[in-house]
Design a protein around this motif. Structure first.
Motif, PDB file in Angstrom:
ATOM      1  N   LYS A   1      -0.993 -41.634   4.508  1.00 26.19           N
ATOM      2  CA  LYS A   1      -2.271 -40.933   4.385  1.00 26.19           C
ATOM      3  C   LYS A   1      -2.043 -39.423   4.298  1.00 26.19           C
ATOM      4  CE  LYS A   1      -5.806 -42.360   6.779  1.00 26.19           C
ATOM      5  NZ  LYS A   1      -6.780 -42.625   7.872  1.00 26.19           N
ATOM      6  N   THR A   2      -1.178 -38.901   5.129  1.00 25.81           N
ATOM      7  CA  THR A   2      -0.879 -37.468   5.103  1.00 25.81           C
ATOM      8  C   THR A   2      -0.312 -37.054   3.757  1.00 25.81           C
ATOM      9  OG1 THR A   2      -0.464 -37.458   7.484  1.00 25.81           O
ATOM     10  CG2 THR A   2       0.457 -35.637   6.196  1.00 25.81           C
ATOM     11  N   ARG A   3       0.561 -37.889   3.248  1.00 29.33           N
ATOM     12  CA  ARG A   3       1.212 -37.592   1.966  1.00 29.33           C
ATOM     13  C   ARG A   3       0.199 -37.580   0.825  1.00 29.33           C
ATOM     14  NH1 ARG A   3       5.876 -41.727  -0.049  1.00 29.33           N
ATOM     15  NH2 ARG A   3       7.245 -40.293  -1.164  1.00 29.33           N
ATOM     16  N   VAL A   4      -0.620 -38.632   0.727  1.00 31.76           N
ATOM     17  CA  VAL A   4      -1.549 -38.753  -0.402  1.00 31.76           C
ATOM     18  C   VAL A   4      -2.669 -37.728  -0.305  1.00 31.76           C
ATOM     19  CG1 VAL A   4      -3.197 -40.289  -1.546  1.00 31.76           C
ATOM     20  CG2 VAL A   4      -1.016 -41.188  -0.713  1.00 31.76           C
ATOM     21  N   PHE A   5      -3.221 -37.550   0.895  1.00 34.69           N
ATOM     22  CA  PHE A   5      -4.366 -36.659   1.021  1.00 34.69           C
ATOM     23  C   PHE A   5      -3.971 -35.192   1.174  1.00 34.69           C
ATOM     24  CE2 PHE A   5      -7.035 -40.431   2.649  1.00 34.69           C
ATOM     25  CZ  PHE A   5      -7.306 -40.795   1.334  1.00 34.69           C
ATOM     26  N   SER A   6      -2.694 -34.899   0.998  1.00 32.79           N
ATOM     27  CA  SER A   6      -2.305 -33.489   0.878  1.00 32.79           C
ATOM     28  C   SER A   6      -2.872 -32.897  -0.401  1.00 32.79           C
ATOM     29  CB  SER A   6      -0.779 -33.347   0.894  1.00 32.79           C
ATOM     30  OG  SER A   6      -0.193 -33.987  -0.243  1.00 32.79           O
ATOM     31  N   ILE A   7      -3.404 -33.758  -1.289  1.00 33.62           N
ATOM     32  CA  ILE A   7      -3.955 -33.305  -2.569  1.00 33.62           C
ATOM     33  C   ILE A   7      -5.051 -32.266  -2.386  1.00 33.62           C
ATOM     34  CG2 ILE A   7      -5.566 -35.258  -2.660  1.00 33.62           C
ATOM     35  CD1 ILE A   7      -5.391 -35.168  -5.673  1.00 33.62           C
ATOM     36  N   ASN A   8      -5.871 -32.395  -1.342  1.00 37.93           N
ATOM     37  CA  ASN A   8      -6.973 -31.437  -1.193  1.00 37.93           C
ATOM     38  C   ASN A   8      -6.680 -30.356  -0.161  1.00 37.93           C
ATOM     39  OD1 ASN A   8      -7.268 -32.825   1.175  1.00 37.93           O
ATOM     40  ND2 ASN A   8      -9.449 -33.286   0.911  1.00 37.93           N
ATOM     41  N   LYS A   9      -5.404 -30.236   0.207  1.00 39.29           N
ATOM     42  CA  LYS A   9      -5.024 -29.195   1.163  1.00 39.29           C
ATOM     43  C   LYS A   9      -4.069 -28.185   0.552  1.00 39.29           C
ATOM     44  CE  LYS A   9      -5.804 -32.191   5.126  1.00 39.29           C
ATOM     45  NZ  LYS A   9      -6.543 -33.171   4.307  1.00 39.29           N
ATOM     46  N   GLN A  10      -3.771 -28.376  -0.722  1.00 38.29           N
ATOM     47  CA  GLN A  10      -2.820 -27.507  -1.429  1.00 38.29           C
ATOM     48  C   GLN A  10      -3.470 -26.920  -2.676  1.00 38.29           C
ATOM     49  OE1 GLN A  10       0.400 -26.947  -0.526  1.00 38.29           O
ATOM     50  NE2 GLN A  10       0.471 -28.352   1.208  1.00 38.29           N
ATOM     51  N   GLU A  11      -3.107 -25.696  -2.985  1.00 41.37           N
ATOM     52  CA  GLU A  11      -3.504 -25.127  -4.268  1.00 41.37           C
ATOM     53  C   GLU A  11      -2.773 -25.892  -5.381  1.00 41.37           C
ATOM     54  OE1 GLU A  11      -5.646 -22.657  -4.946  1.00 41.37           O
ATOM     55  OE2 GLU A  11      -6.156 -22.353  -2.833  1.00 41.37           O
ATOM     56  N   PRO A  12      -3.403 -26.049  -6.546  1.00 38.17           N
ATOM     57  CA  PRO A  12      -2.756 -26.788  -7.641  1.00 38.17           C
ATOM     58  C   PRO A  12      -1.686 -25.949  -8.344  1.00 38.17           C
ATOM     59  CG  PRO A  12      -4.926 -26.048  -8.318  1.00 38.17           C
ATOM     60  CD  PRO A  12      -4.800 -25.678  -6.866  1.00 38.17           C
ATOM     61  N   SER A  13      -0.610 -25.672  -7.648  1.00 39.91           N
ATOM     62  CA  SER A  13       0.477 -24.850  -8.177  1.00 39.91           C
ATOM     63  C   SER A  13       1.504 -25.716  -8.900  1.00 39.91           C
ATOM     64  CB  SER A  13       1.168 -24.107  -7.038  1.00 39.91           C
ATOM     65  OG  SER A  13       1.780 -25.047  -6.158  1.00 39.91           O
ATOM     66  N   GLU A  14       2.400 -25.075  -9.640  1.00 38.49           N
ATOM     67  CA  GLU A  14       3.464 -25.810 -10.319  1.00 38.49           C
ATOM     68  C   GLU A  14       4.384 -26.484  -9.296  1.00 38.49           C
ATOM     69  OE1 GLU A  14       7.266 -25.105 -13.338  1.00 38.49           O
ATOM     70  OE2 GLU A  14       5.929 -23.425 -12.843  1.00 38.49           O
ATOM     71  N   ALA A  15       4.715 -25.759  -8.248  1.00 39.90           N
ATOM     72  CA  ALA A  15       5.644 -26.309  -7.245  1.00 39.90           C
ATOM     73  C   ALA A  15       5.062 -27.557  -6.591  1.00 39.90           C
ATOM     74  CB  ALA A  15       5.957 -25.252  -6.196  1.00 39.90           C
ATOM     75  N   PHE A  16       3.789 -27.488  -6.202  1.00 47.72           N
ATOM     76  CA  PHE A  16       3.179 -28.647  -5.565  1.00 47.72           C
ATOM     77  C   PHE A  16       3.051 -29.804  -6.552  1.00 47.72           C
ATOM     78  CE2 PHE A  16      -0.723 -31.035  -4.269  1.00 47.72           C
ATOM     79  CZ  PHE A  16      -0.159 -31.658  -3.164  1.00 47.72           C
ATOM     80  N   ALA A  17       2.689 -29.507  -7.792  1.00 44.46           N
ATOM     81  CA  ALA A  17       2.554 -30.559  -8.809  1.00 44.46           C
ATOM     82  C   ALA A  17       3.874 -31.300  -8.990  1.00 44.46           C
ATOM     83  CB  ALA A  17       2.091 -29.951 -10.130  1.00 44.46           C
TER      84      ALA A  17
ATOM     85  N   ILE B   1      -1.557 -33.289 -10.947  1.00 45.67           N
ATOM     86  CA  ILE B   1      -1.660 -33.689  -9.541  1.00 45.67           C
ATOM     87  C   ILE B   1      -2.663 -34.835  -9.380  1.00 45.67           C
ATOM     88  CG2 ILE B   1      -2.465 -32.920  -7.257  1.00 45.67           C
ATOM     89  CD1 ILE B   1      -1.353 -30.089  -8.111  1.00 45.67           C
ATOM     90  N   TYR B   2      -3.794 -34.747 -10.055  1.00 46.45           N
ATOM     91  CA  TYR B   2      -4.808 -35.787  -9.874  1.00 46.45           C
ATOM     92  C   TYR B   2      -4.371 -37.109 -10.486  1.00 46.45           C
ATOM     93  CZ  TYR B   2      -9.345 -37.201  -8.195  1.00 46.45           C
ATOM     94  OH  TYR B   2     -10.336 -37.802  -7.462  1.00 46.45           O
TER      95      TYR B   2
ATOM     96  N   GLU C   1     -12.619 -30.012  -0.466  1.00 44.11           N
ATOM     97  CA  GLU C   1     -11.896 -30.127  -1.729  1.00 44.11           C
ATOM     98  C   GLU C   1     -11.579 -28.764  -2.352  1.00 44.11           C
ATOM     99  OE1 GLU C   1     -10.792 -33.067  -3.023  1.00 44.11           O
ATOM    100  OE2 GLU C   1     -11.566 -33.922  -1.152  1.00 44.11           O
ATOM    101  N   THR C   2     -12.128 -27.698  -1.808  1.00 46.00           N
ATOM    102  CA  THR C   2     -12.004 -26.376  -2.430  1.00 46.00           C
ATOM    103  C   THR C   2     -10.570 -25.965  -2.727  1.00 46.00           C
ATOM    104  OG1 THR C   2     -14.080 -25.641  -1.448  1.00 46.00           O
ATOM    105  CG2 THR C   2     -12.562 -23.921  -2.194  1.00 46.00           C
ATOM    106  N   PRO C   3      -9.610 -26.126  -1.795  1.00 42.71           N
ATOM    107  CA  PRO C   3      -8.245 -25.673  -2.112  1.00 42.71           C
ATOM    108  C   PRO C   3      -7.661 -26.330  -3.364  1.00 42.71           C
ATOM    109  CG  PRO C   3      -8.449 -26.119   0.231  1.00 42.71           C
ATOM    110  CD  PRO C   3      -9.703 -26.624  -0.406  1.00 42.71           C
ATOM    111  N   ALA C   4      -8.037 -27.568  -3.631  1.00 43.59           N
ATOM    112  CA  ALA C   4      -7.427 -28.311  -4.735  1.00 43.59           C
ATOM    113  C   ALA C   4      -8.101 -28.069  -6.079  1.00 43.59           C
ATOM    114  CB  ALA C   4      -7.452 -29.806  -4.426  1.00 43.59           C
ATOM    115  N   LEU C   5      -9.225 -27.373  -6.092  1.00 42.41           N
ATOM    116  CA  LEU C   5      -9.963 -27.209  -7.339  1.00 42.41           C
ATOM    117  C   LEU C   5      -9.167 -26.404  -8.355  1.00 42.41           C
ATOM    118  CD1 LEU C   5     -13.571 -26.428  -6.045  1.00 42.41           C
ATOM    119  CD2 LEU C   5     -12.575 -28.646  -6.645  1.00 42.41           C
TER     120      LEU C   5
END
Length: 711
Positions: free
Chosen positions: A656-672, A606-607, A272-276
């Protein structure tokens, strides 16, 4: 708006209070289901009582810390909306009882005006963060854990990651190796340590009480202070995603850890570290009342011929780590204090002590920074209020929950047996006010609000069948608490006896200990040495139902024959379209996501969007009668059952890939922004799918839903 909210109330709390008023109106009008409203109000500290038509209000006090003015405000609110009683709990909260539902928004507004909250005091959230009451003045502590306990509370309050978990989540912070906050029975337990000159904590995971108590496992012997909050966030995210949600009795963190194992649990937390939101988090200081030493009065010895004053000084007073200053601990029978007494206590604090009262885990209060020359005056003023009983946190000071007085789940009277046991000890074992080894704790049922499973001698309410009749009973538990090595232990269930024989059982146990224990032997060590069967044999005559008398069929504090009335809880039995209700919840979560996005809170946005995916997928699966459970299972099942469905995904695994990308990305504006756009598209497609389904199959049959309360 009918409620009055002062300008002192922050925007978030103001919105919560207004929302509570609106939801109550919707519920009363029938526009909101019982179940939906129950989930909502529990996370606002509004809890159903045993008595119909009234509520228990739980006030969330981080670390049990409260000012004199806040205590006065709670007393005033209790007079205005409740019964004029303040009940201190084992989680350092204060509870008010017999409150009308319609009064709860204004009650909350009146408390928030004094910076006191109800938010997330109940429900499937992070509950009150408890901590050692002596923190900041404890001679044994390596550093003051007060800022850490408060910051953990503040960080997770209204945090999206813990708003709709499978079950509640509890955190404690202990100031020393004595673990006085009982970290070993918490989902996350922290114990302050210093290593190589750096502050940090021992970290324990997966403790819990209830019908199957678990002792926590040690995750880290030492974790640096700035990694504590990110680690807890990772734990909660894993618990939220993989935790049980269907079998409520298996939905606590302790079961997830038991299923995964510690190594796998830690691996998933690391994932979960990347998404913190924060990879490290520095805990800011708090404005605490810390006064300079007064070494000239250190080691103060009270000279008095007053026996009660002398005993009180010995058992309820200690010198702080700040030399020359003293703390006073208040023993409060049953944790109950009248509003008039509370206001008078606040006056004593203002006159003699620091403006920093601590509610203690054994349902008492602690006053700090009192001059030794004022101790006699403080004693007499407390004594006039009934708050100077000696023996704070000793064998004579029993911890108990309210039991059948107010709780839906209680089986028998906790208050009644507590009074009986304390009276017996006062009359027959007066020296127990000096024994701080044996702790006695009582709960009205197996769920453990009185923490009986971590007592040296514990009892929980139960019942026994004798022919065609039922009598109130006590399950006796022994050997919990701390042993001579300072290890935290879970008690064994030894035997069940009629509740009216409770005093006889305690009398036997105490006399046996006096006669057979080694000098200085801790009670839990004595229990381990003798073994469970020894104590079963000792108490077995009390379990003989051939010798019961008429009074055994009547519970303590009652005159009528005992009847078992339990297990109902806050059951919601309602008729509703479950899919429509779940889609409404998904839309609410999407709204929260857009709001966080507008406020540039990328991780929160994001969450909330992640929860939109989960709740929308759950609704779609329910529409096909596919049972749902964990969030991870919902995603996997949606992938399998809706593969190739128009508007969703082409190949199995895409969702699954789409939803669980949540913990593989930094919580940036672009990703949000991208993740929320995906969530909007997904929910729109689920809603369209449901509309098509109804067109083809007709309107759904309304279902009856029954779900037990969250305790």
């Amino acid at each position: 708006m009918s409620i009055r909210i002062s300008d002192n109330v922050g925007a978030a709390a103001r919105r919560d209070i207004i929302d509570l008023e609106k939801k109550i109106s919707n519920f009363v009008s029938g526009a909101m289901t019982d179940e939906h409203f129950r989930k909502f109000r529990l996370t606002r500290g509004v809890y159903g009582q045993r008595q119909p038509g009234v509520q228990m209000i739980r006030i969330k006090l981080p670390h049990g810390r409260i000012t004199a003015d806040q205590l006065i405000r709670i007393a005033d609110v209790s007079d205005r909306y409740a019964t004029g009683n303040l009940h201190a709990t084992t989680r350092q909260d204060i509870q008010l009882h017999f409150v009308k539902l319609a009064d709860s928004p204004q009650l909350w507004a009146d408390l928030e005006d004094a910076s006191v909250t109800l938010k997330e005091a109940c429900g499937n959230t992070v509950r009150n963060v408890t901590g050692s009451a002596r923190a900041g003045i404890d001679p044994e502590e390596p550093f003051d854990i007060t800022p850490y306990a408060y910051t953990i509370f503040d960080y997770f309050l209204r945090n999206p990651i813990c708003q709709d978990m499978g079950r509640k989540f509890k955190i404690s912070v202990s100031s020393s190796e004595q673990d006085s906050a009982y970290g070993y029975m918490h989902d996350v337990g922290l114990v302050a340590r210093v290593q190589d000159g750096k502050r940090g904590f021992k970290v324990m995971l997966g403790g819990g009480l209830g019908a199957q108590p678990f002792a926590a496992q040690t995750a880290f012997d030492f974790l640096e202070e700035d990694r504590i909050i990110p680690f807890i966030e990772g734990v909660i995210r894993v618990f939220d995603r993989y935790g049980e949600r269907t079998k409520r009795h298996k939905a606590r963190m302790k079961y997830l850890l038991n299923d995964l194992g510690l190594d796998e649990m830690l691996r998933r937390i690391e994932e979960e570290t990347p998404a913190l939101k924060n990879k490290t988090f520095e805990v800011p200081g708090l404005a605490l009342d810390v006064r300079p030493d007064r070494p000239e009065v250190s080691g103060f010895k009270l000279e008095t011929s007053d026996a009660k004053l002398s005993t009180w000084f010995r058992t309820n007073v200690f010198e702080q780590k700040q030399k020359g200053w003293y703390a006073v601990q208040l023993r409060v029978l049953l944790g109950d204090m009248s509003s008039d007494t509370a206001r008078a206590l606040a006056g004593i604090v203002k006159k003699y002590a620091a403006d920093d009262i601590r509610v203690t885990v054994n349902q008492g209060y602690l006053l700090r920074f009192i001059r030794p020359e004022d101790l006699t005056a403080v004693f007499h003023e407390l004594d006039a209020l009934g708050l100077a009983e000696p023996g704070f946190d000793t064998t004579a000071d029993i911890t108990t929950c309210p039991g059948t007085d107010t709780c839906n789940l209680a089986i028998s009277s906790s208050y009644g047996i507590t009074r009986a046991l304390e009276t017996m000890m006062r009359e027959e074992f007066p020296d127990l006010v000096f024994n701080d080894d044996i702790k006695i704790k009582i709960s009205g049922c197996m769920n453990g609000c009185g923490q009986h499973s971590v007592a040296n001698i514990g009892y929980h309410g139960s019942s026994l069948k004798n022919g065609a009749y039922v009598l109130p009973a006590l399950q006796v538990l022994l050997g919990g608490g701390f042993n001579g090595k300072g290890e935290g232990l879970i008690a064994d269930k030894v035997i069940k006896i009629p509740t009216k024989r409770g005093p006889d059982s305690l009398r036997l146990l105490l006399r046996d200990y006096e006669a057979n224990a080694f000098d200085g032997e801790y009670y839990s060590d004595y229990y381990a040495r003798q073994g469970k069967n020894y104590f079963y044999t000792l108490l077995k005559p009390l379990a003989d139902l051939k010798t019961v008398v008429d009074s055994d069929y009547i519970d303590w504090d009652h005159t009528e024959q005992f009847v078992t009335e339990v297990g109902v809880g806050e059951c919601a039995s309602v008729i509703l379209d479950l899919v429509a209700t779940t889609l409404t919840e998904a839309q609410e979560k999407l709204n929260w996501s857009n709001e966080a996005l507008a406020e540039s809170r990328w991780a929160d946005a994001i969450y909330h969007a992640y929860n939109t995916f989960i709740t929308g997928a759950k609704a779609a699966l329910m529409s096909r009668d596919v049972p749902t459970n964990t969030q991870h299972g919902i995603v996997s099942d949606f992938d399998k059952h809706f593969v190739g469905e128009s508007g969703f995904h082409e190949a199995e695994g895409d969702f699954k890939t789409r939803v669980f990308s949540i913990n593989k990305q930094e919580p940036s504006e672009a990703f949000a922004r991208q993740f929320i756009a995906d969530a909007i598209e997904f929910l729109t497609n689920v809603q369209a799918y449901r509309e098509r389904q109804i067109e083809l199959e007709g309107a759904p049959e309304l279902q009856e839903l029954t779900q037990a309360q969250d305790s």
